[in-house]
Design an enzyme around this catalytic site. Structure first.
Site, PDB file in Angstrom:
ATOM      1  N   GLU A  49       0.881  -1.196  -0.176  1.00 47.54           N
ATOM      2  CA  GLU A  49      -0.067  -0.003  -0.097  1.00 47.54           C
ATOM      3  C   GLU A  49       0.896   1.282   0.094  1.00 47.54           C
ATOM      4  O   GLU A  49       1.915   1.321   0.612  1.00 47.54           O
ATOM      5  CB  GLU A  49      -0.876   0.035   1.352  1.00 47.54           C
ATOM      6  CG  GLU A  49      -1.903  -1.279   1.329  1.00 47.54           C
ATOM      7  CD  GLU A  49      -2.486  -1.486   2.569  1.00 47.54           C
ATOM      8  OE1 GLU A  49      -3.178  -0.190   3.186  1.00 47.54           O
ATOM      9  OE2 GLU A  49      -2.218  -2.222   3.404  1.00 47.54           O
TER      10      GLU A  49
ATOM     11  N   LYS B  87       2.223   4.703   1.215  1.00 49.04           N
ATOM     12  CA  LYS B  87       2.111   5.467   2.560  1.00 49.04           C
ATOM     13  C   LYS B  87       1.764   6.982   2.342  1.00 49.04           C
ATOM     14  O   LYS B  87       2.513   7.690   1.944  1.00 49.04           O
ATOM     15  CB  LYS B  87       3.730   5.145   3.197  1.00 49.04           C
ATOM     16  CG  LYS B  87       3.817   5.573   4.684  1.00 49.04           C
ATOM     17  CD  LYS B  87       5.128   5.616   5.080  1.00 49.04           C
ATOM     18  CE  LYS B  87       5.257   6.004   6.551  1.00 49.04           C
ATOM     19  NZ  LYS B  87       5.015   7.285   6.795  1.00 49.04           N
TER      20      LYS B  87
ATOM     21  N   ASP C  89       1.157  10.535   3.593  1.00 45.56           N
ATOM     22  CA  ASP C  89       1.609  11.719   4.385  1.00 45.56           C
ATOM     23  C   ASP C  89       0.429  12.693   4.919  1.00 45.56           C
ATOM     24  O   ASP C  89       0.322  13.414   4.387  1.00 45.56           O
ATOM     25  CB  ASP C  89       2.612  12.396   3.669  1.00 45.56           C
ATOM     26  CG  ASP C  89       3.497  13.220   4.508  1.00 45.56           C
ATOM     27  OD1 ASP C  89       3.584  12.976   5.888  1.00 45.56           O
ATOM     28  OD2 ASP C  89       4.358  14.071   4.290  1.00 45.56           O
TER      29      ASP C  89
ATOM     30  N   CYS D 189      30.403  24.547  27.801  1.00 48.96           N
ATOM     31  CA  CYS D 189      29.156  24.626  27.581  1.00 48.96           C
ATOM     32  C   CYS D 189      28.691  25.944  27.155  1.00 48.96           C
ATOM     33  O   CYS D 189      28.986  26.989  27.831  1.00 48.96           O
ATOM     34  CB  CYS D 189      28.261  24.404  28.888  1.00 48.96           C
ATOM     35  SG  CYS D 189      26.578  24.315  28.748  1.00 48.96           S
TER      36      CYS D 189
ATOM     37  N   CYS E 219      26.473  27.307  30.466  1.00 48.32           N
ATOM     38  CA  CYS E 219      26.978  27.682  31.930  1.00 48.32           C
ATOM     39  C   CYS E 219      28.524  27.730  31.985  1.00 48.32           C
ATOM     40  O   CYS E 219      28.933  27.918  32.844  1.00 48.32           O
ATOM     41  CB  CYS E 219      26.527  26.507  32.864  1.00 48.32           C
ATOM     42  SG  CYS E 219      27.174  25.034  32.410  1.00 48.32           S
TER      43      CYS E 219
ATOM     44  N   CYS F 133      27.787  18.461  28.944  1.00 48.85           N
ATOM     45  CA  CYS F 133      28.104  19.306  30.094  1.00 48.85           C
ATOM     46  C   CYS F 133      27.649  18.755  31.463  1.00 48.85           C
ATOM     47  O   CYS F 133      26.755  18.189  31.665  1.00 48.85           O
ATOM     48  CB  CYS F 133      27.090  20.291  29.936  1.00 48.85           C
ATOM     49  SG  CYS F 133      27.125  21.628  31.570  1.00 48.85           S
TER      50      CYS F 133
END
Length: 666
Positions: free
Chosen positions: A111, A113, A115, A403, A406, A421
């Site tokens: 079949e 597919k 959307d 990071c 921070c 981090c």
């Protein structure tokens, strides 16, 4: 004059005309004649409200306002499909199937597919009872009033049908209707919709069903689930659904070999562009329903179905910059910020770069012309660089060392691709992310509290971990931006109501790394409460069914952290469910305690699900495959030959359903 009969005759006639026009595409009267008959029916129903029927054709025009869509648990779970991207993947899939079933003849239903937006529609005694979105597969939103406005969905069925069943399909918006909607928006100076799929999905959650009725939505049906179905194959199920009045795409085809499946794929890979709606692949299903039962499911997908995704569309654009996102576990994800470009029906501005290894492998640099594709993933990805267009003075990309939120120095665990981090309790995105995960739908599902509000609460120093949510007051929340009295009360009430959420979902919500929904359920069922889990040793955890060393080590590390222990203690004090509440079952026994059963075949006195439940209700365990740990195989008609062979090899007792009944009744 029999008014009730006149009304019913008009309803039947209009339903047939709707079917002719929207399903068969062969109208037999003009639009004007149809509208006149509909108007006549409307007037008769207004004059005689005692004959009201919520499945009348007049109800398709909408008019119902739904401010809050109720959450409904699916009678049958809606699984997602495994994806394949090559014919080798499909050959491997067939090999896995044959290992379970043995070398038996196989047929496949192929079949397209579609959307669109997945929907599950329940029919009872031939009438549309409710329609529910896919949601998380276990539960979704009740959108019945909106679904009734879609004219290709029958309100009443034809012929003979089971007393109750669910039918699944996709709500789609054909290209022609989508383009017409956009043209109307452009003419009045409004922004057009981005793509048909998102527009169809958004239509299901419109509060005013009158607005939904104005949209040219269609529903393409493809799968029926229920008891006492009068067919024994997927392809026959499609034919049966057509006879009942459903719009079932005629492109489905029966394939007798995997080579015929490939022929179907090759044909539609080219011809899909001539279809009136979006499709992005082919779904291949084992045709025989008994074989489907035998193959069963993984935690997420049916083993008997596979989606083949057509080759992704690809475009080129410029990489303007790279930014770095911090997830709730501290994982760093590099994101490419692109010159906006149209791709697969949407405007793409960002794409995933995955990790440092991927950046280095592709040697991606700022200012490069890059190739972007949108395959099976929702987020587009960069797959290559056009080196011919590279600026000779460009510099190699240096992955960040600290990071971006921070400034903590990043670490990279041996054997893993991502950087992390380590500032678990001080890095804002990690804290916010953990709380957002805690409140999410599959976890604590706190009504009135969304991701943006969590960030707002954190940034205003009202919460620093998810336990703080249970101390929030209306007075604290009211001064926040966009917070009125009612919304503040809803938030506080939603937090308090979350104390009713069962232990297995709380265990998922607290965010132990690698502990997803399925693992959380297994751990909750095994340990029964948070204290037993907290005190478990590494070896104890590893011995739990399907819990490996990686997950076990993560659980140990979670409870070794005293901050986590403090938060759990606070959740206990607030009354959050941190132990399993066993539902009372008057028929439960421990007659099968310590025994593992595998169920195979088709049964007369039980459905397969009922048989598995009976095993568990009597203290036994249901295995998905035969192994040395299996004690009994309960065999029905059409038992898989591969399972029979393996059971005999391992000298495992094979019993009938009558033998099983004797075991639990003696």
């Amino acid at each position: 004059m029999d008014i009730q009969k006149t009304i019913q005759d008009l309803r039947d006639e209009l339903n047939q005309h709707n079917h002719n026009y929207y399903v068969l595409d062969t109208p037999t009267i003009s639009d004007f004649e149809f509208d006149q008959k509909l108007k006549q029916l409307q007037e008769l129903e207004n004059q005689h409200p005692e004959f009201y029927d919520d499945n009348s054709p007049t109800q398709r025009v909408g008019g119902t306002i739904t401010k809050n869509f109720n959450t409904v648990v699916h009678d049958y779970r809606m699984y997602s499909l495994d994806n394949s991207y090559s014919k080798e993947d499909l050959i491997d899939w067939e090999t896995r199937i044959q290992k379970v079933l043995g070398n038996v003849p196989l047929q496949y239903t192929c079949e397209l597919k579609y959307d669109g937006a997945s929907i599950s529609i329940t029919y009872e005694n031939g009438k549309l009872k409710r329609a529910v979105t896919r949601g998380d597969g276990f539960q979704g939103d009740d959108v019945t009033n909106n679904i009734k406005t879609i004219k290709s969905i029958p309100l009443k069925l034809k012929g003979e049908y089971p007393a109750r069943f669910d039918i699944r399909g996709e709500i789609i918006l054909p290209f022609e209707g989508f383009e017409k909607m956009n043209q109307e928006l452009i003419e009045i100076g409004e922004t057009p919709y981005s793509n048909p799929r998102n527009t169809a999905s958004g239509s299901l959650k419109l509060q005013d069903s009158t607005e939904v009725a104005k949209r040219p939505l269609e529903c393409l049906l493809y799968f029926i689930v229920g008891n006492n179905l009068n067919f024994d194959s997927q392809f026959d199920g499609l034919e049966t659904a057509r006879k009942w009045g459903f719009k079932v795409p005629k492109e489905a085809k029966l394939a007798n070999t995997i080579e015929e499946v490939f022929e179907y794929i090759n044909y539609w890979d080219t011809h899909r562009h001539h279809l009136p709606y979006e499709t992005d692949g082919v779904v291949i299903k084992v045709n025989n329903l008994h074989q489907q039962d035998e193959l069963g499911y993984t935690a997420k997908s049916p083993r008997w179905a596979m989606a083949y995704k057509f080759k992704a569309e690809q475009v080129s654009t410029t990489l303007n910059s790279i930014s770095y996102q911090v997830g709730r576990t501290g994982s760093i994800t590099p994101v490419a910020n692109l010159q906006p470009v149209q791709l697969a029906g949407t405007i793409v501005k960002r794409a995933s770069l995955h990790n440092a290894d991927q950046i280095e492998k592709l040697d991606i640099r700022i200012g490069d012309t890059v190739f972007v594709e949108k395959g099976g993933e929702i987020i587009p990805k960069i797959i290559g660089v056009d080196l011919a267009k590279r600026n000779p003075e460009s510099e190699r990309t240096q992955y960040i060392s600290h990071c971006p939120e921070c400034n903590s120095e990043l670490i990279r665990t041996e054997g893993e691709a991502n950087h992390y981090c380590p500032n678990f309790y001080g890095c804002p995105p990690q804290i916010i992310g953990r709380i957002q995960h805690f409140i999410s739908r599959k976890a604590m599902d706190i009504e009135g509290l969304g991701g943006e509000t969590v960030a707002l609460l954190f940034n205003n120093n009202l919460v620093k971990d998810y336990a703080d949510l249970y101390e929030l007051t209306v007075e604290q929340i009211l001064p926040l931006e966009r917070m009125a009295q009612k919304s503040a009360e809803n938030l506080v009430n939603g937090v308090q109501k979350s104390k009713e959420i069962p232990f297995e979902r709380v265990l998922y919500a607290i965010g132990i790394r690698y502990v997803g929904e399925t693992v959380a359920k297994k751990l909750a069922k095994h340990y029964k409460n948070i204290d037993a889990l907290q005190n478990a040793s590494l070896m104890d955890l590893i011995l739990v069914d399907e819990i490996g060393e990686k997950i076990a080590q993560s659980v140990i590390e979670f409870f070794e952290n005293q901050e986590n222990v403090k938060i759990i203690e606070r959740l206990k004090e607030f009354g959050v469910q941190l132990e399993l509440v066993e539902k009372f079952n008057p028929n439960a026994t421990d007659k099968l305690a310590g025994k593992t059963f595998v169920v195979s075949g088709v049964f007369e006195k039980f459905s397969r699900d009922d048989l598995k439940k009976a095993i568990e209700d009597n203290g036994g365990k249901v295995g998905s495959s035969i192994s040395a740990k299996t004690d009994y195989v309960v065999a029905g008609e059409n038992m898989g030959p591969a399972k029979l062979e393996k059971a005999n090899q391992l000298k495992i007792a094979i019993i009938s359903e009558n033998d099983f009944l004797t075991m639990i009744t003696d």
